[in-house]
Write an enzyme that holds these catalytic residues in place. Structure first.
Site, short mmCIF file in Angstrom:
data_model
loop_
_atom_site.label_atom_id
_atom_site.label_comp_id
_atom_site.label_asym_id
_atom_site.label_seq_id
_atom_site.Cartn_x
_atom_site.Cartn_y
_atom_site.Cartn_z
N GLN A 214 10.43 -1.05 4.29
CA GLN A 214 10.43 0.22 3.50
C GLN A 214 10.11 1.41 4.15
OE1 GLN A 214 8.01 0.74 -0.15
NE2 GLN A 214 10.02 0.79 -1.18
N ALA B 248 -5.46 -9.38 -1.80
CA ALA B 248 -4.80 -10.63 -2.21
C ALA B 248 -5.66 -11.99 -1.96
CB ALA B 248 -3.59 -10.80 -1.45
N PHE C 24 6.31 7.05 -12.08
CA PHE C 24 6.26 6.59 -10.69
C PHE C 24 7.71 6.21 -10.15
CE2 PHE C 24 3.67 4.89 -6.87
CZ PHE C 24 2.98 5.64 -6.96
N LEU D 214 0.44 9.09 4.60
CA LEU D 214 1.16 9.11 3.54
C LEU D 214 0.65 10.25 2.51
CD1 LEU D 214 3.23 7.52 1.77
CD2 LEU D 214 1.36 6.58 0.50
N ARG E 292 10.88 -2.42 -2.63
CA ARG E 292 10.01 -2.39 -3.30
C ARG E 292 9.83 -1.33 -4.33
NH1 ARG E 292 4.30 -0.89 -2.94
NH2 ARG E 292 5.00 0.40 -1.32
N LEU E 293 9.58 -1.40 -5.28
CA LEU E 293 9.10 -0.14 -6.18
C LEU E 293 7.80 0.10 -5.83
CD1 LEU E 293 10.81 -0.36 -9.79
CD2 LEU E 293 11.72 0.56 -7.23
N HIS F 53 -6.64 -2.80 4.24
CA HIS F 53 -6.00 -1.75 4.00
C HIS F 53 -5.36 -1.50 2.60
CE1 HIS F 53 -3.99 1.92 5.80
NE2 HIS F 53 -2.80 1.50 5.38
N GLY G 227 -7.94 -13.19 5.43
CA GLY G 227 -7.51 -11.95 4.85
C GLY G 227 -8.46 -11.72 3.73
N ALA G 228 -9.33 -10.66 3.68
CA ALA G 228 -9.88 -10.39 2.50
C ALA G 228 -9.72 -8.73 2.03
CB ALA G 228 -11.49 -10.29 2.96
N GLY G 229 -8.38 -8.62 2.13
CA GLY G 229 -7.97 -7.36 1.10
C GLY G 229 -7.81 -7.70 -0.22
N HIS H 28 6.50 2.06 6.03
CA HIS H 28 5.37 1.97 4.95
C HIS H 28 5.24 0.50 4.64
CE1 HIS H 28 2.91 3.16 1.70
NE2 HIS H 28 3.77 3.09 0.95
N SER I 147 -11.88 -12.57 7.61
CA SER I 147 -11.09 -11.64 7.71
C SER I 147 -11.56 -10.66 9.20
CB SER I 147 -11.64 -10.63 6.71
OG SER I 147 -11.05 -9.28 6.82
N GLU J 118 3.21 9.08 -3.57
CA GLU J 118 4.34 9.40 -4.39
C GLU J 118 4.15 10.25 -5.68
OE1 GLU J 118 7.35 6.26 -4.30
OE2 GLU J 118 7.52 6.07 -6.26
N HIS K 275 8.82 5.18 3.39
CA HIS K 275 8.32 6.19 2.58
C HIS K 275 8.76 7.57 2.73
CE1 HIS K 275 5.79 8.14 -0.62
NE2 HIS K 275 5.46 7.02 -0.88
N ARG L 280 12.59 4.96 -3.28
CA ARG L 280 12.24 5.40 -1.83
C ARG L 280 13.12 5.16 -1.01
NH1 ARG L 280 5.93 2.83 -1.95
NH2 ARG L 280 5.54 4.24 -3.59
C1 LIG Z 1 -1.13 4.40 2.28
C2 LIG Z 1 -0.57 3.40 1.66
C3 LIG Z 1 -0.42 3.64 0.35
C4 LIG Z 1 0.08 2.61 -0.52
N1 LIG Z 1 0.13 3.00 -1.93
C5 LIG Z 1 0.35 1.88 -2.91
C6 LIG Z 1 0.74 2.03 -4.37
O1 LIG Z 1 0.20 3.42 -4.93
N2 LIG Z 1 0.95 1.25 -5.19
C7 LIG Z 1 1.27 -0.11 -4.61
O2 LIG Z 1 1.34 -0.95 -5.63
N3 LIG Z 1 1.24 -0.37 -3.24
C8 LIG Z 1 0.80 0.61 -2.39
N4 LIG Z 1 0.85 0.45 -1.23
C9 LIG Z 1 1.13 -0.93 -0.52
C10 LIG Z 1 -0.25 -2.06 -0.75
O3 LIG Z 1 -1.27 -1.16 -0.82
C11 LIG Z 1 -0.30 -3.05 0.06
O4 LIG Z 1 1.07 -3.65 0.09
C12 LIG Z 1 -1.51 -4.01 -0.41
O5 LIG Z 1 -2.41 -3.61 -0.66
C13 LIG Z 1 -1.64 -5.19 0.78
O6 LIG Z 1 -2.82 -5.92 0.25
P1 LIG Z 1 -2.98 -7.39 1.09
O7 LIG Z 1 -4.07 -7.87 0.31
O8 LIG Z 1 -1.75 -8.00 0.95
O9 LIG Z 1 -3.36 -6.76 2.70
P2 LIG Z 1 -4.46 -6.00 3.31
O10 LIG Z 1 -5.17 -5.08 2.19
O11 LIG Z 1 -3.89 -5.11 4.25
O12 LIG Z 1 -5.48 -7.01 3.60
C14 LIG Z 1 -5.09 -7.60 4.81
C15 LIG Z 1 -6.39 -8.64 5.22
O13 LIG Z 1 -6.07 -9.44 6.18
C16 LIG Z 1 -6.94 -9.52 7.31
N5 LIG Z 1 -6.34 -10.22 8.49
C17 LIG Z 1 -5.06 -9.66 8.95
N6 LIG Z 1 -4.84 -10.46 10.39
C18 LIG Z 1 -5.94 -11.22 10.30
C19 LIG Z 1 -6.73 -12.21 11.34
N7 LIG Z 1 -5.81 -12.22 12.50
N8 LIG Z 1 -7.73 -12.83 11.25
C20 LIG Z 1 -8.43 -12.56 10.10
N9 LIG Z 1 -8.04 -11.60 9.29
C21 LIG Z 1 -6.97 -11.09 9.27
C22 LIG Z 1 -7.51 -8.23 7.28
O14 LIG Z 1 -8.73 -8.34 7.87
C23 LIG Z 1 -7.40 -7.93 5.92
O15 LIG Z 1 -8.61 -8.14 5.36
C24 LIG Z 1 0.50 1.13 -0.30
C25 LIG Z 1 0.45 1.12 1.04
C26 LIG Z 1 -0.24 1.97 2.02
C27 LIG Z 1 -0.08 1.63 3.39
#
Ligand SMILES: Cc1cc2nc3c(=O)[nH]c(=O)nc-3n(C[C@H](O)[C@H](O)[C@H](O)COP(=O)(O)OP(=O)(O)OC[C@H]3O[C@@H](n4cnc5c(N)ncnc54)[C@H](O)[C@@H]3O)c2cc1C
Ligand code: SF4
Ligand code: FES
Lengths: 585, 253
Positions: free
Chosen positions: A231, A16, A117, A243, A391-392, A45, A12-14, A356, A37, A246, A233, A288
């Protein structure tokens, strides 16, 4: 099969995963880091988050306040030691992002600006216009480019964890471009695979959020925790689920029923605040879960707005005026117009609650370690228990940073003490994972279609495991998911070629979602109380005597998971009443 | 009733298909897809994949114009499939992978070159003096933020590369609009001091001097990043650099 040897593999390269990779690279320039990723990092996302990220910086704020907002918002299902760690690290992480170039909004004096918020008593949400997650993700991605020891494997789809000698020592992944399986042999693995809300039909999540990371850990023996807490939204566009942040309400937008009445005052969040003067933790700025549940009740009472996409209520932002909307909510305006044909400057926008975020996930301790040695998890896929039962808003963008960072340090410490693995045993496991895939590929008799099973899954999740739940509904959903998991064994691939085979990937994602969905439904069936986002019509009160506990789902093959419970960590805040009518006192 | 005017329509899509394992060259395939009036092209493609042909390959994730995955040519123009609406087209809609990039499969283009270019311009803050967390934030006024904010909005969708004639002509030697804009974004950031390092990449022949100011990049950009204006500014700044170096060598840069 090609074997890639690395010290730490990150799935995962989001937000986190990138935060973890940078922390590792900074800690040791010689460490080999594999960042894997299924999409290019900036497609993750995290980019979709609009609102912002919470961290105490302003003089009128305090750690105690952030702590109480989070624990109360989570209906006392948060582990309070984890929350304490989290809130103290939060401002440091946000500051670190500032130093890496994140374009946070500013006050006139050049300091970082914060905004109100939902559920937060004090303004503490750092924001970058209405693109906070986007900027966080791109800042992290761009920052990561300066570290040569972060080796990226973009568009590699992880399929299985490799566990030998009781510890996680790597994974297998498909290189999407060639269709070839790769074996990653790693000292430790960090899962940062994101959420799983795509198991519901109507959600705010991108196509990638199919719970692969959760399912991989679960199948490898790590428990999934508190999965029943999903959760909603309150403000999704009724047709696409997109979305509307908020911040619409933070800036002063209000919710109306079909009679133009601000109904939230009927659900313990009043008294009504003056138009355009939102008050923290009151009315539209309630949490929420409460706001979404109130909309559900209005629908039951027949006071909703009928639209071509089902029952809605109005989100009215017209009084904010064009200037403020353009300045503070440009993207909201843009997507309301393009997907719905409604301009919030001149019209009320119909909205309805939309799935959400998953509070639950892979169980980790406060160090982001799972019970499986060598396996760590962070971000939405993990459950370190700072979100509890709800979650807040604006806590999760910070969670991915704080615990992504923590996971890196824990993994590093672990890698330094772990002995070498048994290469032959690991290679054999990788071969087995490949054989499983090959069998799916070669099967010619499959009767079930991916899209068909997926539809049945999302429908039953909404029906039985939606905003309000009952024993009867949940039992139906549990049975249905069990049936779908069996039928999944007969799923058919139409595409039998190697290069960029999205038919195959969709099948694997469906498998992940089905595993996660079962943990949600069974967890919900077993929790006979209402708490935060888990609301039961047949058990409408919170029951601390029985359920002040985390549920733990253990994978059990084709059978439903075994559910166990684990005590919640309480340090200073005994369970109390959630109060969202600030002005009443 | 809200949404009443949204009716169904039948949309004809002509989609480029290419699978390197089974095809010797790209071909077009016609599909007739039942769409709702409010749908974007991405909705139509997803319907097609779920109900008509599961073998079609394309990228997407967010469905909200922010992840940058779904860039493709729609009737010859580079567009985000989640930002192009079926209601805005008549007749057969032709869908192809982004121009100027090799085809990986169907609507999926090879992004390696773009990813390399992003990295080359050192798109990260290079401060004169690193701060510790305890020292707090770099002060940056709203006006200073405005100087670069627009250029920080790029979603890396690659549409501007598909539109850029120079990128096509130079066989992708030109470093291109988004990468130069990203460099400019950091150069303009009051916290940054890395311009000289970046300049080595972007003020070369493959950098900003390749650009002939057609402006196509800004026209197609879905996020109003305006790469053309970034290029223009970089070019002016680079001219000044060149001038300083060659005619005013006594002046310290
Ligand atoms: C529309 C929306 C608005 C939001 N707004 C807010 C906000 O204002 N404030 C707040 O605090 N939070 C908000 N959130 C929540 C927050 O954005 C997410 O919880 C958070 O960004 C998740 O980050 P992450 O790094 O865990 O996952 P992600 O960013 O989803 O990354 C997941 C990664 O895992 C990888 N992956 C998944 N499966 C595999 C696999 N099988 N093999 C290889 N790679 C894989 C993907 O490629 C990706 O790189 C929002 C969420 C949404 C959907
Ligand atoms: S500058 Fe615009 S068109 Fe080019 S990649 Fe960025 S967002 Fe896309
Ligand atoms: S799907 Fe993300 S930009 Fe179109």
């Amino acid at each position: 099969m090609e074997t890639i040897k690395t010290d730490v593999a990150i799935i995962g390269a989001g937000g986190a995963g990138l935060r973890a990779a940078i922390a590792l690279a900074e800690a040791d320039p010689k460490l080999r880091i594999a960042l894997i990723s299924k999409v290019y990092p900036m497609r993750s996302h995290t980019c979709a988050a609009e609102g912002g990220a919470a961290g105490v910086v302003k003089p009128d704020d305090s750690f105690e306040q952030h702590f109480h907002d989070t624990v109360g918002g989570g209906d006392w299902l948060c582990d309070q030691d984890a929350v304490e760690y989290f809130i103290h690290e939060a401002p440091k992480e946000l500051m670190q992002l500032e130093h890496w170039g994140c374009p946070w909004n500013r006050e006139v004096d050049g300091s970082v600006a914060v905004r109100p918020f939902g559920g937060m008593k004090i303004q503490r949400t750092w924001f970058a216009a209405d693109k906070s997650g986007f900027h966080i993700l791109h800042t992290l991605f761009q920052t990561s480019l300066q570290f040569p020891n972060i080796q990226r494997f973009d568009e590699y789809f992880a399929t299985d964890l490799l566990v030998d000698d009781g510890r996680c020592q790597g994974l297998t992944a498909i290189e999407i471009r060639s269709g070839q399986m790769r074996h990653f042999q790693a000292g430790a693995v960090i899962i940062a695979g994101g959420g799983a809300s795509r198991m519901f039909p109507f959600n705010t999540n991108g196509a990638i959020k199919t719970g692969d990371g959760m399912a991989m850990a679960y199948r490898a023996g790590a428990p999934l925790k508190d999965m029943e807490f999903v959760q909603y939204h309150p403000t999704g566009l009724p047709n696409t689920g997109t979305l509307l942040t908020e911040a619409c309400r933070g800036e002063g937008g209000v919710l109306l029923n079909k009679d133009g009445y601000r109904f939230l005052q009927d659900y313990g969040m009043g008294p009504e605040t003056p138009l355009g003067k939102p008050e923290l933790k009151t009315m539209e700025l309630g949490p929420r879960d409460r706001v979404s549940q109130s909309i559900w009740h209005e629908i039951q009472k027949g006071r909703s707005v009928k639209t071509a996409w089902g029952d809605c209520v109005w989100l009215d932002m017209r009084h904010l005026g064009e200037k403020k909307i353009n300045e503070r909510l440009p993207f909201v305006r843009d997507i309301s117009i393009s997907y719905l044909g409604v301009d919030p400057v001149t019209d009320m926008v119909p909205i309805r609650p939309v799935v959400h975020y998953m509070m639950g996930g892979i169980h980790t301790d406060i160090k982001a370690a799972t019970p499986l040695p060598g396996l760590f998890a962070a971000g939405e896929c993990a459950c370190v228990s700072i979100n509890g039962a709800n979650r807040l808003g604006s806590n999760s963008l910070v969670e991915i940073l704080v615990f992504g960072h923590k996971a890196a340090h824990s993994a590093l410490e672990y890698v330094r003490s772990a002995g070498p693995g048994n290469e032959a045993a690991l290679a054999a496991q990788a071969e087995a994972a490949q054989a499983k895939l090959r069998a799916l590929f070669l099967r010619n008799t499959g009767k079930e279609s991916i899209a068909g099973l997926r539809k049945e899954m999302t429908d039953t999740m909404e029906e039985g495991a939606g905003i309000y739940r009952t024993q009867e509904g949940l039992e139906k959903t549990c049975n249905k998911i069990a049936e779908l998991r069996r039928r999944y064994g007969d799923v058919a691939l139409h595409d039998k070629t190697n290069v960029y085979n999205t038919d195959l990937l969709s099948a694997l994602e469906l498998g992940s979602m089905l595993d996660c969905a079962e943990a949600v439904a069974v967890g919900a069936r077993e929790r006979k109380e209402s708490r935060g986002a888990h609301q039961r019509l047949d058990f409408s009160a919170r029951d601390d005597s029985k359920y002040l506990k985390h549920s733990m789902a253990y994978y059990n093959g084709l059978e439903p998971p075994r559910i166990d419970y684990r005590d919640v960590v309480i340090t200073t805040s005994p369970p109390g009443v959630r109060d969202y009518s600030g002005a009443k006192k | 009733m809200t949404g009443d005017r949204l009716s169904a329509l039948q949309v004809e899509l002509e989609i480029l298909r290419y699978n390197p394992e089974t095809d010797t060259e790209p071909r077009f395939q016609r599909y007739s897809v039942p769409c709702k009036n409010e749908w974007c092209i991405l909705d139509a493609l997803n319907y097609l994949k779920d109900h008509l042909d599961p073998t079609l390959a394309f990228r997407w994730s967010c469905h909200m114009q922010v992840c940058g995955s779904c860039g493709m040519m729609i009737n010859g123009e580079p567009k985000l499939a989640c930002k192009a609406f079926v209601r805005d087209y008549t007749g057969v809609i032709r869908v192809e992978p982004l121009a100027h990039f090799p085809i990986e499969r169907d609507l999926v283009s090879v992004a390696d070159d773009f990813m390399d270019k992003l990295k080359r311009v050192k798109p990260y803050l290079i401060p004169a003096k690193k701060r510790s967390i305890e020292e707090g934030e770099y002060r940056q006024t709203p006006a200073q933020l405005t100087r670069y904010r627009k250029y920080s909005m790029c979603i890396n969708c690659m549409l501007c590369y598909a539109a850029c004639p120079e990128y096509g002509l130079t066989k992708s030697k030109f470093i291109g609009p988004a990468a130069i804009t990203l460099a400019h974004r950091y150069n303009q950031d009051s916290r940054d001091d890395g311009r000289d390092e970046r300049q080595e990449e972007i003020a070369t022949n493959e950098g900003v001097w390749e650009c002939t100011f057609v402006g196509a990049c800004s026209d197609v950009c879905p996020k109003h990043v305006d790469p053309a204006s970034a290029l223009q500014q970089v070019k002016i700044a680079s001219t000044v650099d060149w001038y300083l170096e060659h005619f005013m060598s006594w002046v310290k840069k």
